[in-house]
Motif scaffolding. Structure first.
Motif, short mmCIF file in Angstrom:
data_model
loop_
_atom_site.label_atom_id
_atom_site.label_comp_id
_atom_site.label_asym_id
_atom_site.label_seq_id
_atom_site.Cartn_x
_atom_site.Cartn_y
_atom_site.Cartn_z
N GLN A 1 -31.50 77.12 38.42
CA GLN A 1 -30.32 76.49 39.24
C GLN A 1 -30.25 77.36 40.53
O GLN A 1 -30.24 76.79 41.75
CB GLN A 1 -29.25 76.46 38.54
N SER A 2 -30.08 78.58 40.47
CA SER A 2 -30.15 79.46 41.59
C SER A 2 -30.89 79.27 42.46
O SER A 2 -30.77 79.23 43.93
CB SER A 2 -29.75 81.12 41.10
N TYR B 1 -32.54 88.50 48.55
CA TYR B 1 -33.62 87.79 48.18
C TYR B 1 -34.46 87.56 49.43
O TYR B 1 -35.66 87.44 49.06
CB TYR B 1 -33.33 86.71 47.40
N ASP C 1 -30.49 79.16 34.11
CA ASP C 1 -29.37 79.51 35.37
C ASP C 1 -30.15 79.86 36.49
O ASP C 1 -29.93 79.78 37.71
CB ASP C 1 -28.51 80.86 34.88
N ILE C 2 -31.11 80.82 36.30
CA ILE C 2 -31.94 81.35 37.43
C ILE C 2 -32.85 80.30 38.25
O ILE C 2 -32.67 80.17 39.34
CB ILE C 2 -33.07 82.31 37.06
N LEU D 1 -37.27 85.94 41.78
CA LEU D 1 -36.97 84.79 40.79
C LEU D 1 -37.81 83.88 40.19
O LEU D 1 -37.78 83.51 39.06
CB LEU D 1 -35.91 83.81 41.99
N GLU E 1 -30.82 76.19 44.26
CA GLU E 1 -29.43 76.22 45.32
C GLU E 1 -30.00 76.71 46.81
O GLU E 1 -29.73 76.43 47.73
CB GLU E 1 -28.55 76.84 44.67
N LEU E 2 -30.92 78.01 46.64
CA LEU E 2 -31.32 78.92 47.63
C LEU E 2 -32.09 77.98 48.49
O LEU E 2 -32.17 77.75 49.68
CB LEU E 2 -32.00 80.24 47.02
N ARG F 1 -30.33 75.42 50.32
CA ARG F 1 -29.59 76.11 51.38
C ARG F 1 -30.60 76.25 52.61
O ARG F 1 -30.34 76.00 53.82
CB ARG F 1 -29.12 77.48 51.14
#
Lengths: 160, 678
Positions: free
Chosen positions: B502-503, B589, B499-500, B184, B506-507, B510
């Motif tokens: 943001q992902s 990932y 978008d990427i 990513l 988020e990961l 987490r």
């Protein structure tokens, strides 16, 4: 009648929105700020007929809180002096937007020049407003009206 | 991965040494005792070099060959430095061999110049089958990625850095590394470049308007990058200043005349920090009250007037009261209709009358009744608002008064320290000089903080400007087909990039939240103050909070608490990596892994109780742990806590050499493994 999702009104996110909502987080969000400004505007008889702006306020957001609905209905009813206003959500949002624009101007003149966090100044402003009004008389009157609705007799009769 | 054995030849102070690591599950710790300068950091680096071909020495030179061997060699001759590391990974045994040849340049050269380096990896299949692994570096990278080396091969300084005052980046970086999100990350970097490329195309072939907009945007982006650089510099400077302030504090501990005063001041400063947090939380509570109930006093006039009008309407019979419901209820209970007819339960007539009860009045009357019904809540809301706010304001006043007292006490202690006698035994500085320097550093930190806040604001504004310029670019008129296409591609690249990103974030959040849970558990299991808890905040800061009544207040971490929380954090990542490795699902990932931990001097110069707590954490950090300690760090509480779980124990015997011989360190097994109670 329009659905609550389609009822919306233009409003302007003036610098007081930025100051109280974004910068100092005294008010949680734009909807709360919109209603707060509308109440301040109504209390001070300050409204702007030709309000407008880039922001858009949705009725569905305002009507999320029961008390906001009651406030919107009361302000609209009082402004238009028409019982139908109690029902007309579009009219209620329009009226709120009008007073909100006026209230925002007032708040701007009160707090706009304050450097730093204006929380205490806002609090003083609210407290001073409340102290100017005869709260106890109002509480008694509202209590009587509620009881009269519960018992079916009028508040005036009960007071006698 | 689990280490089995290491042989070291001609690697700095190690001439020809070896050791076997403990692989016993019950006694998973290998301890190496060594005084300062005996080669503990060198051993850590020997493992690092074997795995990755690189070393990290914070002090002195990075020269690898043993000086004695270099001295014995003639100019032009080569000295071989090599390490054999055997380990087990996912059920297979591996032998890693790394060797480098250093050529002596002249008679006095004791460093040499590297002339060749070779690495080989052999996999043991079954009893006698040995298979050479192609691309050994790549295979090692897959088994224990280099980016993770700081998390598994570390010294006390790294532990300090993780929980440093302004070092949220270290936590973020560590989380990012453990997640292995390089795919990513690479995509984000790549898309940024793609967007820039199309942007340049738009600039070249677009209309004047578009060209101008792109140019403006590029300038703003450059401005944003400059701001970000400045912010990073400020954070580094603030961090350095904080370390310098800490080291002045450590100097005070060495001066008998001020040691007690300095400690007392630190306690007061902790107290001040707690009070400030408490005050800020009370202000936040007041804000929240203003937001939820501040409008009510202004709305009361409208409510009152409307309620009066509705009451009048009701009196005139234009609005029914809720009495009608009560009447219906009474009729149903007495089973007699208003017309005198009997209402047998469940009969048609009964149902018809019951239906009146459920029929809410419609229209204006309904709205009016609903409004009246809310008067109670409105009054309660208003009264509750003032009651809560007044209480919070009074509490805040009290806290402010306490703060004033604590500030005075701190000032008084500072004056006493500045006028005390004594000198720092190492630097000869007087408390007055140290205090002056400390004040300057504190003032400088405060200035930098203000500067950083201004820069953050500038950054926000610049980001807004970039965004609106992007919108303008998207909507500008464009006749040229080529430019329009480039613009479309640029926009697509930007959207995918966002978008990427943001992902990715988020990961990251987490994993932070998983880690936070584990850090809390580990920290609370060993912390000596039961009301203290460690947290990894959403801003990636490692915080310790104290529970006071129903709230938690952040406290200034002592050195011991910093080290404990850092180790708990590292342990949390190790366990997350292990869990992910064992979990087959969702590992697209973040696949995780099982890694050993090698730590050099994790105890620092801590007092006994903190050493005991760290001693308790170490064995649970990973499946296999290698710890290097000085005798003074080991003796007492650490030995008490760990002796039962030590599987292998060695000492690093340093021989400074004399005459023709050069310094070397021998790795000697400790013959008798100490047993608790002996």
């Amino acid at each position: 009648m329009a659905s609550s999702t389609s009822i919306r009104e233009k409003y302007e996110q003036t610098s007081i929105y930025e100051q109280l909502v974004d910068e100092h987080e005294i008010i949680n969000g734009y909807v709360d700020m919109f209603v707060f400004a509308a109440c301040v505007g109504y209390a001070n008889e300050r409204f702007i007929r030709n309000y407008g702006g880039d922001g858009e306020m949705l009725w569905m957001h305002v009507s999320n809180k029961e008390l906001y609905k009651a406030v919107a209905a009361s302000i609209a009813y009082q402004h238009h002096n028409d019982p139908e206003a109690l029902l007309d959500k579009e009219l209620q949002l329009r009226t709120l937007a009008m007073y909100s624009a006026g209230g925002a101007e007032l708040l701007e003149s009160e707090f706009g020049d304050i450097k730093g966090d204006p929380t205490d100044a806002v609090l003083n402003y609210i407290q001073e407003w409340d102290e100017q009004n005869d709260t106890q008389r109002r509480d008694t009157l509202l209590g009587d009206i509620m009881s009269s609705f519960e018992s079916g007799s009028s508040a005036d009769n009960k007071a006698d | 991965m689990q280490f089995k054995h290491i042989s070291i030849r001609n690697f700095r102070v190690f001439l020809d040494e070896e050791l076997r690591f403990s692989q016993n599950q019950e006694k998973n710790v290998t301890v190496l005792h060594g005084q300062n300068g005996s080669g503990k950091t060198t051993l850590l680096n020997a493992i690092r070099w074997a795995l990755y071909g690189s070393v990290q020495f914070d002090q002195g030179s990075d020269s690898l060959p043993h000086q004695g061997e270099m001295a014995r060699a003639h100019p032009g001759e080569k000295v071989s430095v090599s390490i054999d590391l055997s380990f087990e990974h996912e059920g297979s045994d591996f032998e890693l061999h790394r060797e480098a040849l250093f050529e002596k340049q002249n008679e006095k050269d004791l460093t040499g110049e590297i002339s060749s380096e070779d690495v080989s990896l052999v996999r043991q299949n079954g009893a006698n089958q040995r298979e050479k692994v192609n691309n050994p570096n790549t295979r090692i990278e897959q088994m224990m990625p280099h980016r993770l080396s700081n998390l598994f091969l570390f010294d006390g300084e790294y532990i300090d850095r993780i929980s440093g005052a302004d070092d949220r980046d270290e936590i973020k970086k560590a989380i990012q590394n453990i997640m292995g999100l390089e795919i990513l990350e690479r995509a984000i970097d790549h898309l940024k470049k793609v967007e820039n490329r199309f942007e340049n195309e738009v600039k070249q072939s677009g209309s004047d308007e578009l060209q101008e907009l792109v140019e403006k945007k590029q300038k703003k982006r450059k401005k944003k990058e400059d701001i970000e650089r400045k912010i990073t510099d400020i954070e580094e400077s603030r961090s350095t200043l904080q370390s310098e302030i800490e080291s002045i504090k450590a100097k005070y501990d060495q001066i008998d005349e001020v040691a007690g005063l300095s400690r007392e001041r630190s306690n007061k400063e902790d107290q001040r920090s707690k009070l400030k947090t408490e005050r800020d939380e009370l202000t936040d509570d007041i804000k929240s009250e203003i937001s939820t109930g501040g409008y009510l006093p202004f709305a009361m006039g409208a409510i009152e007037d409307t309620a009066k009008d509705i009451d009048e309407l009701r009196e005139k019979g234009k609005i029914p009261s809720e009495l009608s419901n009560e009447l219906v209820e009474e009729l149903l209970q007495t089973e007699e209709c208003i017309c005198g007819r009997h209402l047998a339960q469940n009969s048609e007539a009964y149902q018809r009358v019951a239906a009146f009860k459920d029929q809410t009045p419609e229209g204006v009357d309904t709205a009016a009744i609903q409004l009246i019904a809310r008067i109670g809540s409105i009054q309660e809301g208003r009264d509750g608002f003032f009651e809560t706010v007044e209480k919070k304001v009074a509490e805040r006043k009290e806290v402010n008064e306490k703060l004033e007292i604590v500030n005075e006490e701190i000032d008084e202690l500072s004056n006493k320290i500045a006028s005390a006698s004594g000198y720092d035994p190492e630097t000869d500085e007087s408390p007055e000089e140290l205090e002056r320097s400390r004040d300057e550093k504190i003032a400088e930190r405060a200035e930098l903080k203000a500067e950083k806040e201004q820069l953050l604001q500038d950054k926000d504004e610049t980001e807004d400007e970039i965004e609106s310029l992007s919108d303008e670019i998207d909507s500008a008129r464009e006749e040229e087909k080529e430019a329009a296409l480039a613009r479309k591609r640029m926009k697509t690249a930007r959207l995918v990039h966002q978008d990427i990103k943001q992902s990715f974030q988020e990961l990251q959040q987490r994993v932070r939240s998983w880690s936070n849970k584990r850090v809390q558990d580990t920290f609370s299991s060993v912390a000596r103050k039961s009301n203290y808890a460690a947290h990894i905040t959403e801003e990636f800061e490692l915080e310790i909070r104290e529970a006071i009544d129903d709230t938690e207040v952040e406290v200034q971490k002592s050195r011991g608490e910093r080290q404990i929380s850092s180790l708990a954090f590292i342990g949390s990542l190790v366990s997350i990596a292990k869990e992910r490795h064992e979990d087959d699902s969702e590992n697209r990932y973040f696949s995780g892994g099982i890694y050993p931990i090698v730590m050099d001097s994790p105890f620092g110069a801590l007092d006994k109780s903190y050493r005991r707590e760290i001693g308790r954490i170490i064995p649970v950090l990973a499946n296999q742990v290698v710890v290097m300690v000085t005798d003074s760090q080991w003796e007492g509480p650490v030995e008490d806590e760990m002796s039962d779980i030590v599987g292998k124990e060695y000492t690093l015997e340093y021989d400074a050499g004399s005459g023709e011989s050069y310094a070397r360190t021998r790795i000697e097994p400790v013959k008798e493994v100490p047993v608790r109670g002996d």
